[in-house]
Design a protein around this motif. Structure first.
Motif, mmCIF file in Angstrom:
data_model
loop_
_atom_site.group_PDB
_atom_site.id
_atom_site.type_symbol
_atom_site.label_atom_id
_atom_site.label_comp_id
_atom_site.label_asym_id
_atom_site.label_seq_id
_atom_site.Cartn_x
_atom_site.Cartn_y
_atom_site.Cartn_z
ATOM 1 N N GLY A 1 0.768 -1.225 0.000
ATOM 2 C CA GLY A 1 0.000 0.000 0.000
ATOM 3 C C GLY A 1 0.806 1.285 0.000
ATOM 4 N N GLY A 2 2.115 1.208 0.088
ATOM 5 C CA GLY A 2 2.895 2.439 0.046
ATOM 6 C C GLY A 2 2.906 3.033 -1.346
ATOM 7 N N GLY A 3 3.557 4.178 -1.488
ATOM 8 C CA GLY A 3 3.645 4.808 -2.790
ATOM 9 C C GLY A 3 3.870 6.299 -2.669
ATOM 10 N N LEU A 4 3.504 6.985 -3.737
ATOM 11 C CA LEU A 4 3.706 8.433 -3.829
ATOM 12 C C LEU A 4 2.381 9.155 -3.689
ATOM 13 C CD1 LEU A 4 5.615 10.821 -4.517
ATOM 14 C CD2 LEU A 4 5.070 10.393 -6.926
ATOM 15 N N ALA A 5 2.370 10.206 -2.883
ATOM 16 C CA ALA A 5 1.172 11.023 -2.713
ATOM 17 C C ALA A 5 1.583 12.486 -2.640
ATOM 18 C CB ALA A 5 0.415 10.627 -1.448
ATOM 19 N N GLN A 6 0.667 13.337 -2.993
ATOM 20 C CA GLN A 6 0.891 14.768 -2.832
ATOM 21 C C GLN A 6 0.523 15.198 -1.425
ATOM 22 O OE1 GLN A 6 -1.291 16.731 -5.992
ATOM 23 N NE2 GLN A 6 0.470 16.623 -7.352
ATOM 24 N N ALA A 7 1.095 16.298 -0.986
ATOM 25 C CA ALA A 7 0.733 16.847 0.318
ATOM 26 C C ALA A 7 -0.778 17.082 0.363
ATOM 27 C CB ALA A 7 1.482 18.141 0.568
ATOM 28 N N GLY A 8 -1.382 16.660 1.466
ATOM 29 C CA GLY A 8 -2.824 16.758 1.605
ATOM 30 C C GLY A 8 -3.571 15.523 1.141
ATOM 31 N N GLY A 9 -2.859 14.621 0.488
ATOM 32 C CA GLY A 9 -3.479 13.407 -0.025
ATOM 33 C C GLY A 9 -3.550 12.301 1.003
ATOM 34 N N SER A 10 -3.930 11.120 0.517
ATOM 35 C CA SER A 10 -4.137 9.971 1.400
ATOM 36 C C SER A 10 -3.496 8.723 0.823
ATOM 37 C CB SER A 10 -5.641 9.713 1.580
ATOM 38 O OG SER A 10 -6.277 10.805 2.186
ATOM 39 N N LEU A 11 -3.118 7.840 1.712
ATOM 40 C CA LEU A 11 -2.662 6.502 1.366
ATOM 41 C C LEU A 11 -3.160 5.547 2.438
ATOM 42 C CD1 LEU A 11 1.070 7.042 0.276
ATOM 43 C CD2 LEU A 11 -0.810 6.325 -1.211
#
Length: 125
Positions: A8-18
């Motif tokens: 479930g890890g990965g790349l997200a933008q600030a304010g996003g969710s994972l």
């Protein structure tokens, strides 16, 4: 000890969710308190969140309180970490961990003895 496999890890933008998931092997998952830790480059591993054997009574580091939610499904031998309102400082390798506890109510933030392989979470600004 149990074997833990994370995803479930990965790349997200600030304010996003994972959402991270961690599946445990074996038939005694409900005997373990479960936790998440993280390690950023050049820093020591730090506690993020933990949940007791039966679920409920979650415990969080101050830095993630109100943004992250830990939960578990004992029927599926799985623990989850929902991460919302992500910040660049959340960037780290996240590790799932298990600790066999005698007390069903204990929610430890240390002393874990089984660890997952880690999953990278990167938050861009």
């Amino acid at each position: 000890q149990v074997e833990l496999v994370e995803s479930g890890g990965g790349l997200a933008q600030a304010g996003g969710s994972l959402r991270l998931s961690c599946v445990a092997s074996g038939r005694s998952f409900s005997a373990y308190a479960m936790g998440y830790f993280r390690q950023a480059p050049g820093k020591e591993r730090e506690f993020v969140a933990a949940i007791r054997r039966s679920g409920g009574s979650p415990r969080y580091a101050d830095s993630v309180k109100g943004r992250f939610t830990i939960s578990r499904d004992n029927a599926k031998n799985t623990v989850f970490l929902q991460m919302n309102s992500l910040k660049p400082e959340d960037t780290a390798v996240y590790y799932c961990a298990a600790r066999n506890t005698l007390s069903r109510d204990y929610v430890p933030n240390y002393g874990y003895d089984s660890w997952g392989q880690g999953t990278q979470v990167t938050v861009s600004s």
